[in-house]
Design an enzyme around this catalytic site. Structure first.
Site, PDB file in Angstrom:
ATOM      1  N   ARG A  35      80.884  67.049 -17.195  1.00 47.22           N
ATOM      2  CA  ARG A  35      80.822  65.567 -16.819  1.00 47.22           C
ATOM      3  C   ARG A  35      81.948  65.618 -15.709  1.00 47.22           C
ATOM      4  O   ARG A  35      81.762  64.673 -14.657  1.00 47.22           O
ATOM      5  CB  ARG A  35      80.758  64.369 -17.694  1.00 47.22           C
ATOM      6  CG  ARG A  35      79.348  64.375 -18.356  1.00 47.22           C
ATOM      7  CD  ARG A  35      79.541  63.336 -19.235  1.00 47.22           C
ATOM      8  NE  ARG A  35      78.086  63.217 -20.048  1.00 47.22           N
ATOM      9  CZ  ARG A  35      77.865  62.488 -21.385  1.00 47.22           C
ATOM     10  NH1 ARG A  35      78.865  62.029 -21.811  1.00 47.22           N
ATOM     11  NH2 ARG A  35      76.721  62.632 -21.415  1.00 47.22           N
ATOM     12  N   LYS A 201      60.145  62.876 -32.362  1.00 52.52           N
ATOM     13  CA  LYS A 201      59.160  61.961 -32.641  1.00 52.52           C
ATOM     14  C   LYS A 201      58.349  61.391 -31.672  1.00 52.52           C
ATOM     15  O   LYS A 201      58.930  61.244 -30.554  1.00 52.52           O
ATOM     16  CB  LYS A 201      59.957  60.611 -33.285  1.00 52.52           C
ATOM     17  CG  LYS A 201      60.760  60.721 -34.695  1.00 52.52           C
ATOM     18  CD  LYS A 201      61.569  59.694 -34.863  1.00 52.52           C
ATOM     19  CE  LYS A 201      62.313  59.770 -36.300  1.00 52.52           C
ATOM     20  NZ  LYS A 201      63.159  58.659 -36.550  1.00 52.52           N
ATOM     21  N   GLY A 357      69.141  65.809 -23.614  1.00 51.01           N
ATOM     22  CA  GLY A 357      70.281  66.623 -24.099  1.00 51.01           C
ATOM     23  C   GLY A 357      69.890  68.361 -24.745  1.00 51.01           C
ATOM     24  O   GLY A 357      70.558  69.101 -24.365  1.00 51.01           O
ATOM     25  N   GLY A 380      69.502  59.860 -21.487  1.00 50.17           N
ATOM     26  CA  GLY A 380      68.813  58.470 -21.508  1.00 50.17           C
ATOM     27  C   GLY A 380      68.510  58.006 -20.208  1.00 50.17           C
ATOM     28  O   GLY A 380      67.282  57.493 -20.167  1.00 50.17           O
TER      29      GLY A 380
END
Length: 399
Positions: A35, A201, A357, A380
């Site tokens: 980053r 999920k 990720g 996200g």
């Protein structure tokens, strides 16, 4: 697009939001500087123009409000200075405690850099507090957002601050790259368009799956969530992960894909293990025939072959989520083949995008990230964009 690339910032004092939320070990040493490195092109462009740069960034999630050493950006100052080849001014004092921050900002000369401490030390940051935004705005005379990984948050430094620079707010190079590629995916994708969606999920990916129904030609469902689909169709999944309360949702999604003419693909075989361990005993079984006491850990050879063929016939590939338990080498083959196939498709003229990720970690570990057309830096944020949500950090600049 309001990008910095066509603007000269000579003599200007720039408030630059970056994403320095990097992982540290127990000795406070940086273990992954990605980053920081990704922010350097924007910082250097501003400095080379002759701007003074005030960096705003968060680190972790401070709990108390106010300074906390564990979450201080002091741990990255030396490394950032080395990356930039110049000293970075820094203080652990916070805006409002005394005049330290204001003095450092006021006295900052062209070509100099001042890193403020963790912006989340201010309770108003996460609330989008306009009073805090106004105080920060007084420190500079223009605003640049280059923190894509935080742009899905409606916080002061990612969104509210832009209101105080209606004619002087811009995307940094990283943000421009992310936004350009996401718009290409969602608005101008070349067909056939294949989405490969994994994750543990279905409940965490249902928004993406549904939003992509009107955009893709092929939907490949992998990862842990595929077992919810398999069980809903009457298959036996052994100990494999499953959301029993989401089986109706899975069947409804398959029905919607049929109605919209989207070709969906669920793996036809699995590599199963007798325990969740790299040394587990394994065997290959047809999908829906996982023995009791065993769990599916990766897609099988027939699935790998068929998925590879679909990828190679595609013009656009979007991949989010590994095929199996890729962190265990014994069960990484499916994920590795998807990555290699996407790279090969790129070389043959397709466009491949990777986000999330685990998927990003997989292509990075394989050394293939720079061979993809687009590898997103914001897990996200990218997921919310793919769900069709408005990201506050993008909207604040485009408004």
């Amino acid at each position: 697009m309001k990008s910095i690339k066509d603007v000269n910032f000579k003599g200007r004092k720039v408030l630059l939001r970056v994403d320095f939320n990097v992982p540290l070990d127990e000795n406070k040493e940086i273990t992954d500087d990605t980053r920081i490195r990704e922010s350097l092109p924007t910082i250097n462009k501003l400095l080379n123009d002759g701007a003074a740069v005030i960096l705003l960034a968060h680190f972790g999630r401070p709990k108390k409000g106010g300074f906390e050493y564990e979450y201080s950006l002091c741990h990255i100052v030396q490394y950032l200075s080395e990356c930039l080849g110049r000293p970075v001014k820094f203080t652990q004092r916070l805006l409002g405690e005394d005049s330290t921050v204001e003095d450092l900002a006021r006295d900052l000369k062209p070509g100099e850099v001042f890193l403020m401490d963790n912006i989340r030390f201010y309770p108003g940051e996460t609330k989008g507090d306009e009073a805090l935004a106004e105080r920060l705005a007084r420190l500079g005379d223009c605003y640049v957002n280059d923190a894509f990984g935080a742009c899905h948050r409606e916080h002061v430094s990612t969104a509210t601050l832009a209101k105080f620079f209606p004619n002087d707010k811009f995307f940094g190079h990283l943000m421009e790259h992310e936004v350009t590629n996401l718009k290409k995916l969602m608005l101008n994708a070349e067909h056939p368009f294949t989405a490969i969606i994994g994750g543990s999920k279905i409940s965490s990916k249902i928004g993406i799956l549904e939003n992509l129904l009107d955009k893709v030609d092929n939907m490949i469902i992998i990862g842990g969530m595929r077992y919810t689909f398999t069980k809903a169709q009457g298959g036996n999944i052994g100990k494999s992960i499953c959301e029993d309360d989401k089986m109706d949702m899975a069947l409804d999604l398959l029905k919607k894909m049929d109605e919209k003419g989207v070709k969906y693909y669920l793996p036809v075989d699995s590599v199963v293990g007798d325990r969740f361990d790299n040394s587990a005993r394994t065997k290959i079984v047809p999908a829906g025939q996982v023995p009791d006491g065993w769990e599916s850990m990766d897609i099988g050879p027939e699935s790998i072959k068929e998925i590879r063929e679909i990828i190679m016939e595609s013009k656009t590939i979007l991949w989010n989520g590994p095929a199996g338990v890729f962190e265990l080498p014994k069960f990484a083959k499916g994920t590795n083949v998807i990555a290699a196939s996407a790279v090969l498709a790129c070389k043959l003229g397709a466009y491949a995008a990777v986000g999330g990720g685990d998927s990003v970690a997989a292509v990075t570990q394989l050394g293939l990230a720079d061979q993809m057309d687009y590898v997103s830096t914001g897990g996200g944020a990218m997921l919310e964009y793919l769900e069709g949500k408005t990201l506050p950090g993008i909207a604040a600049i485009e408004d």
